[in-house]
Design a protein around this motif. Structure first.
Motif, mmCIF file in Angstrom:
data_model
loop_
_atom_site.group_PDB
_atom_site.id
_atom_site.type_symbol
_atom_site.label_atom_id
_atom_site.label_comp_id
_atom_site.label_asym_id
_atom_site.label_seq_id
_atom_site.Cartn_x
_atom_site.Cartn_y
_atom_site.Cartn_z
ATOM 1 N N ASN A 91 0.814 -1.215 0.000
ATOM 2 C CA ASN A 91 0.000 0.000 0.000
ATOM 3 C C ASN A 91 0.849 1.267 0.000
ATOM 4 O O ASN A 91 0.308 2.379 0.068
ATOM 5 N N THR A 92 2.180 1.122 -0.079
ATOM 6 C CA THR A 92 3.076 2.275 0.004
ATOM 7 C C THR A 92 3.875 2.431 -1.294
ATOM 8 O O THR A 92 4.584 1.488 -1.689
ATOM 9 N N PRO A 93 3.782 3.584 -1.967
ATOM 10 C CA PRO A 93 4.591 3.805 -3.176
ATOM 11 C C PRO A 93 6.076 3.639 -2.886
ATOM 12 O O PRO A 93 6.539 3.917 -1.770
ATOM 13 N N GLU A 94 6.825 3.202 -3.881
ATOM 14 C CA GLU A 94 8.236 2.900 -3.688
ATOM 15 C C GLU A 94 9.019 4.095 -3.145
ATOM 16 O O GLU A 94 9.896 3.935 -2.284
ATOM 17 N N LEU A 110 10.995 -7.481 1.032
ATOM 18 C CA LEU A 110 9.815 -6.625 1.015
ATOM 19 C C LEU A 110 9.965 -5.492 -0.003
ATOM 20 O O LEU A 110 9.004 -5.134 -0.686
ATOM 21 N N LYS A 111 11.145 -4.962 -0.120
ATOM 22 C CA LYS A 111 11.392 -3.854 -1.043
ATOM 23 C C LYS A 111 11.081 -4.261 -2.489
ATOM 24 O O LYS A 111 10.700 -3.428 -3.320
ATOM 25 N N ALA A 112 11.228 -5.551 -2.790
ATOM 26 C CA ALA A 112 11.041 -6.024 -4.168
ATOM 27 C C ALA A 112 9.574 -6.043 -4.611
ATOM 28 O O ALA A 112 9.286 -6.109 -5.807
ATOM 29 N N PHE A 113 8.639 -5.982 -3.650
ATOM 30 C CA PHE A 113 7.225 -6.006 -4.026
ATOM 31 C C PHE A 113 6.803 -4.657 -4.608
ATOM 32 O O PHE A 113 7.218 -3.605 -4.120
ATOM 33 N N PRO A 114 5.954 -4.666 -5.628
ATOM 34 C CA PRO A 114 5.521 -3.409 -6.240
ATOM 35 C C PRO A 114 4.428 -2.731 -5.419
ATOM 36 O O PRO A 114 3.739 -3.370 -4.611
ATOM 37 N N TYR A 115 4.288 -1.449 -5.629
ATOM 38 C CA TYR A 115 3.164 -0.703 -5.053
ATOM 39 C C TYR A 115 1.887 -1.136 -5.765
ATOM 40 O O TYR A 115 1.840 -1.244 -6.983
ATOM 41 N N THR A 116 0.842 -1.413 -4.986
ATOM 42 C CA THR A 116 -0.434 -1.859 -5.549
ATOM 43 C C THR A 116 -1.503 -0.842 -5.189
ATOM 44 O O THR A 116 -1.973 -0.788 -4.050
ATOM 45 N N ASN A 117 -1.852 -0.005 -6.163
ATOM 46 C CA ASN A 117 -2.870 1.005 -5.870
ATOM 47 C C ASN A 117 -4.266 0.420 -6.031
ATOM 48 O O ASN A 117 -4.429 -0.755 -6.383
ATOM 49 N N GLY A 118 -5.276 1.206 -5.765
ATOM 50 C CA GLY A 118 -6.647 0.723 -5.880
ATOM 51 C C GLY A 118 -7.340 0.531 -4.552
ATOM 52 O O GLY A 118 -8.529 0.263 -4.499
ATOM 53 N N GLY A 119 -6.583 0.635 -3.454
ATOM 54 C CA GLY A 119 -7.203 0.618 -2.134
ATOM 55 C C GLY A 119 -7.362 -0.737 -1.483
ATOM 56 O O GLY A 119 -7.843 -0.827 -0.352
#
Length: 280
Positions: free
Chosen positions: A248-251, A262-271
């Motif tokens: 839930n946090t932008p890079e 954890l850093k490797a996971f992408p930001y997932t927008n949309g709530g």
């Protein structure tokens, strides 16, 4: 080191390059060197990573087409017109399938060098036999599908990788598995209040999303699995809480001290990961 997308693109290009080709005598070694080098990133694989035409392990008139000692792989290569499931007449007059031929070679190997995997190939198709289940059916991997199913040959370079099954086959049981997850988590909540049931539903949707994201390319292949498998049951709750916060946090707004996994996971927008929920 290549990213998953780069490997997928390289696998697709490899499939195009070898489409319609396949002479057993002249092209077997270039085929495997191309695959290992340009798809899976092994530099100069012929310098000991893969051994071709291993005569001394069999006899003067027969040889093992290919062996990868570090990952315990034995390769039996055939020309493109050969049916990998059909018997082929041998020099001694016997009729053996390529797999049976490969198994006959295994007898001449020291036990410490026996393969975990036997791969028969005719350039357009790979049949992979797991020698932990020597009487089981092989996994079929088609050259034409390698751009999407490149991960199924990762065992060639990674001895710990056993993800051979096609995702579609796994996904057929997904509904039943999610149902089991739901029931197990419901017991852990110890609370049938509307609020707890709402948290449970959100948690299950998040888990399903993460499983889907591995297959859809949102995450890298097995990224969610490989993250969770590092934690035991007592730490799993905190692992999920941390992961959902990261998703839930932008890079550019994440802590610089975040661990690499954890850093490797992408930001997932949309709530989907926005709300704080209670996880049992």
């Amino acid at each position: 080191m290549k990213t998953e997308k780069q490997i997928a693109a390289a696998a697709a290009e490899f499939a195009k390059r070898w489409n319609g080709r396949g002479n057993e005598r002249g092209e077997s070694q270039p085929f495997w060197i191309d695959l290992l080098t340009n798809v899976y990133g092994i530099e100069t694989p012929s310098d000991g990573f893969i051994i071709f035409e291993d005569h001394h392990k069999v006899d003067a008139s027969n040889y093992i087409d290919g062996r990868i000692p570090s990952t315990r792989v034995l390769i039996e290569q055939k020309s493109k017109e050969k049916d990998l499931r059909a018997p082929i007449r041998q020099s001694d007059g016997s009729l053996l399938t390529p797999f049976q031929q490969a198994r006959r070679y295994v007898v001449g190997l020291p036990v410490s060098e026996h393969p975990r995997w036997i791969v028969t190939c005719n350039f357009s198709e790979f049949l992979v036999y797991d020698m932990e289940q020597p009487n089981g059916e092989p996994e079929q991997i088609l050259l034409a599908n390698l751009g999407k199913e490149y991960y199924r040959l990762h065992f060639l370079i990674d001895a710990k990788n056993e993800h051979l099954s096609k995702e579609m086959q796994v996904s057929m049981q997904a509904g039943e598995i999610v149902g089991k997850i739901y029931e197990a988590l419901l017991e852990q909540y110890n609370d049938n209040s509307p609020e707890a049931l709402r948290w449970l539903n959100i948690l299950c949707v998040r888990i399903v999303f993460c499983l889907y994201a591995e297959d859809a390319g949102v995450f890298t292949h097995d990224q969610f699995h490989d993250y969770l498998v590092r934690y035991d049951a007592e730490d799993l709750r905190n692992a999920l809480i941390r992961l959902f916060e990261v998703l839930n946090t932008p890079e550019d707004k994440r802590s610089k001290y975040l661990k690499d996994d954890l850093k490797a996971f992408p930001y997932t927008n949309g709530g989907l990961f926005e709300e704080d929920i209670e996880i049992p």
